[in-house]
Scaffold this motif. Structure first.
Motif, mmCIF file in Angstrom:
data_model
loop_
_atom_site.group_PDB
_atom_site.id
_atom_site.type_symbol
_atom_site.label_atom_id
_atom_site.label_comp_id
_atom_site.label_asym_id
_atom_site.label_seq_id
_atom_site.Cartn_x
_atom_site.Cartn_y
_atom_site.Cartn_z
ATOM 1 N N LEU A 1 0.783 -1.122 -0.115
ATOM 2 C CA LEU A 1 0.013 0.028 0.144
ATOM 3 C C LEU A 1 0.950 1.383 -0.131
ATOM 4 O O LEU A 1 2.154 1.198 0.168
ATOM 5 N N VAL B 1 -0.906 2.563 9.160
ATOM 6 C CA VAL B 1 -1.564 1.605 8.216
ATOM 7 C C VAL B 1 -1.233 -0.150 8.509
ATOM 8 O O VAL B 1 -2.095 -0.709 8.111
ATOM 9 N N GLY B 2 -0.410 -0.319 9.007
ATOM 10 C CA GLY B 2 -0.074 -1.758 9.427
ATOM 11 C C GLY B 2 -0.993 -2.321 10.279
ATOM 12 O O GLY B 2 -1.487 -3.329 10.217
ATOM 13 N N SER C 1 -3.553 -0.564 11.524
ATOM 14 C CA SER C 1 -4.989 0.001 11.334
ATOM 15 C C SER C 1 -5.574 0.700 12.481
ATOM 16 O O SER C 1 -6.612 0.473 12.847
ATOM 17 N N ASN D 1 -6.485 -0.427 2.321
ATOM 18 C CA ASN D 1 -6.738 -1.502 2.371
ATOM 19 C C ASN D 1 -8.024 -2.154 2.121
ATOM 20 O O ASN D 1 -8.244 -3.070 1.620
ATOM 21 N N GLY E 1 -6.482 -0.353 6.867
ATOM 22 C CA GLY E 1 -5.390 0.125 6.253
ATOM 23 C C GLY E 1 -5.171 1.424 6.088
ATOM 24 O O GLY E 1 -5.043 1.885 4.891
ATOM 25 N N PRO F 1 -9.988 -3.947 8.842
ATOM 26 C CA PRO F 1 -8.619 -4.089 8.235
ATOM 27 C C PRO F 1 -8.605 -2.946 7.364
ATOM 28 O O PRO F 1 -8.132 -2.980 5.881
#
Ligand SMILES: *[C@@H]1O[C@H](CO)[C@@H](O)[C@H](O)[C@H]1NC(C)=O
Ligand SMILES: *[C@@H]1O[C@H](CO)[C@@H](O)[C@H](O)[C@H]1NC(C)=O
Ligand SMILES: *[C@@H]1O[C@H](CO)[C@@H](O)[C@H](O)[C@H]1NC(C)=O
Ligand SMILES: *[C@@H]1O[C@H](CO)[C@@H](O)[C@H](O)[C@H]1NC(C)=O
Length: 410
Positions: free
Chosen positions: A87, A308-309, A311, A362, A341, A339
């Motif tokens: 991403l 982002v990893g 969330s 994501n 992301g 999820p």
């Protein structure tokens, strides 16, 4: 000549001028769409290598989003190396920007080394119309842009083999006009597309007094140029060390200092008045995976650091002495949006309420949080974009989407 004939002729002319067969606009609004009390809009970009589109969603007076339309930027997107499935293709914050004062949206086209600008329709903020033509970014793989408060200047950072910054004057009729003596190198040993995330620039901003231009570089430093009265830049930049992988740049109100999300540790606080070798102090966030983006809310007086990893959004309070604490909101100090992301995000104020608009990469969608005061943020809306995009054959992929900027008109 009848005006209807003229209209047909004009539209025929503009379609022959278009270099690709991609449609200029695709409606994303549900059939019969009518959002009562539209107060603004949110914009992100598809950043697809086959054609970059800005996707607008209107914002209602209740803060809720409704997809509106996709408009071609006359440029193409790109994904940094290594190639997808990662991403955050541009390793950046600020690839799409809004000027509330001059009512325009600007975006980078990383695959065509250009920047586009669009005017925002005051009566229908979902509707964007390109001004002029995309202009050269003055380098390769542009990833982030900054707009001054008056909306008269735009600067962009390039992250590729030819990396550095470049600035423009904004003109209501012509769009972006390059400013002399503003193409300046960052001197990074990079590739096109850029190889990252480490060793790439992350975001470009103006200092609060607009006398300096600041770029974060994921190599433990900020690059700072002085801006001359005519808009030209100092030949060389000053380096302010600190952090591990400094990413997003957010001003701390009333201070010459920044909150900087840092996927190497959590976040950093940079004191721009510091003469020390290390101007940035790092603060760890527990269980951090990749805290890269951040936003500030006036309503809570706090920052939200976005991972982002994991969330998650982590709420941070910064004191006037530049110390900071992670706000303990019972039972969590973080807001989980898994999820989704989440990546690029922006805060909009509607009446007395702040809303955080987030690109849920994501999930190929959007997420909205209400701020509600310190320690009280909540997930408010999740909006799918993949389905409506597929319905109108708009190419979109969670690995390529990037950027988030909002405009509130009334
Ligand atoms: C630039 O990076 C490449 C690839 O990592 C490396 O082979 C080369 O030696 C570097 N050049 C300089 C001047 O550091
Ligand atoms: C932050 O707090 C620590 C102790 O908690 C103190 O030693 C330090 O001086 C403070 N830093 C600033 C910039 O006020
Ligand atoms: C993305 O979503 C999938 C489920 O749809 C999940 O398995 C994966 O861990 C998520 N990745 C990130 C980076 O959030
Ligand atoms: C998105 O891109 C990835 C990596 O290139 C690819 O594997 C996947 O099929 C794409 N998804 C869609 C919906 O096009």
């Amino acid at each position: 000549m009848q005006s209807s004939t003229l209209l047909v002729l004009l539209s025929a002319m503009s379609s022959t001028v278009m270099s690709s067969s991609l449609p200029t606009r695709m409606s994303m609004a549900p059939a019969g769409f009518h959002q009562a009390n539209t107060v603004g809009a949110a914009y992100f970009m598809t950043n697809e290598p086959t054609g970059n589109y800005l996707v607008s969603s209107t914002i209602g007076s209740d803060g809720k989003l409704a997809l509106y339309e996709a408009v071609h930027t006359e440029g193409v997107g790109a994904h940094g190396l290594p190639a997808p499935p990662g991403l955050d293709p541009l390793f950046s914050q600020g690839s799409v920007g809004v000027s509330p004062s001059k009512r325009f949206v600007a975006n980078v086209n990383a695959g065509s080394n250009t920047v586009s600008v669009f005017s925002i329709d005051l009566l229908n903020p979902g509707r964007l119309s390109m001004i002029g033509k995309p202009v050269s970014s003055g380098g390769e793989f542009p990833t982030s842009l900054a707009i001054n408060k008056a909306g008269t200047r735009v600067c962009v950072v390039n992250a590729g083999k030819v990396n550095g910054v470049s600035c423009y004057k904004f003109d209501l009729w012509e769009g972006l006009i390059p400013l002399k003596n503003t193409i300046r190198s960052l001197g990074l040993n990079q590739t096109t597309p850029a190889t990252g995330p480490p060793s790439t620039p992350s975001q470009i901003i103006f200092s609060q007094d607009e006398k300096q231009l600041i770029v974060s570089v994921k190599a433990g430093f900020l690059a700072v140029w002085d801006i001359n009265a005519d808009g030209s830049l100092s030949t060389n930049f000053r380096t302010m060390g600190g952090g591990v992988l400094p990413f997003s740049l957010n001003h701390i109100p009333g201070k010459n200092a920044l909150v900087v999300a840092d996927p190497g540790v959590g976040y950093d606080i940079f004191n721009l008045d510091s003469n020390a070798r290390t101007a940035g102090v790092s603060v760890p966030i527990p269980n951090q995976r990749a805290n890269c983006w951040s936003v500030y809310s006036k309503q809570s007086g706090n920052f939200y650091i976005i991972d982002v990893g994991a969330s998650t959004f982590t709420e941070v309070h910064v004191t006037s002495s530049l110390n900071s604490t992670i706000v303990k909101a019972s039972p969590h100090y973080q807001y989980n949006v898994a999820p989704a992301g989440p990546i690029d995000s922006d805060v909009a104020t509607i009446g007395k309420n702040d809303f955080i608009y987030s690109l849920a990469a994501n999930a190929t969608g959007l997420a909205v949080l209400t701020v509600n005061g310190p320690g009280k943020a909540e997930i408010y809306q999740r909006l799918d974009v993949a389905g409506p995009a597929a319905a109108v054959k708009l190419p979109i992929n969670r690995t390529n989407i990037q950027g988030m900027a909002t405009f509130i008109g009334f």
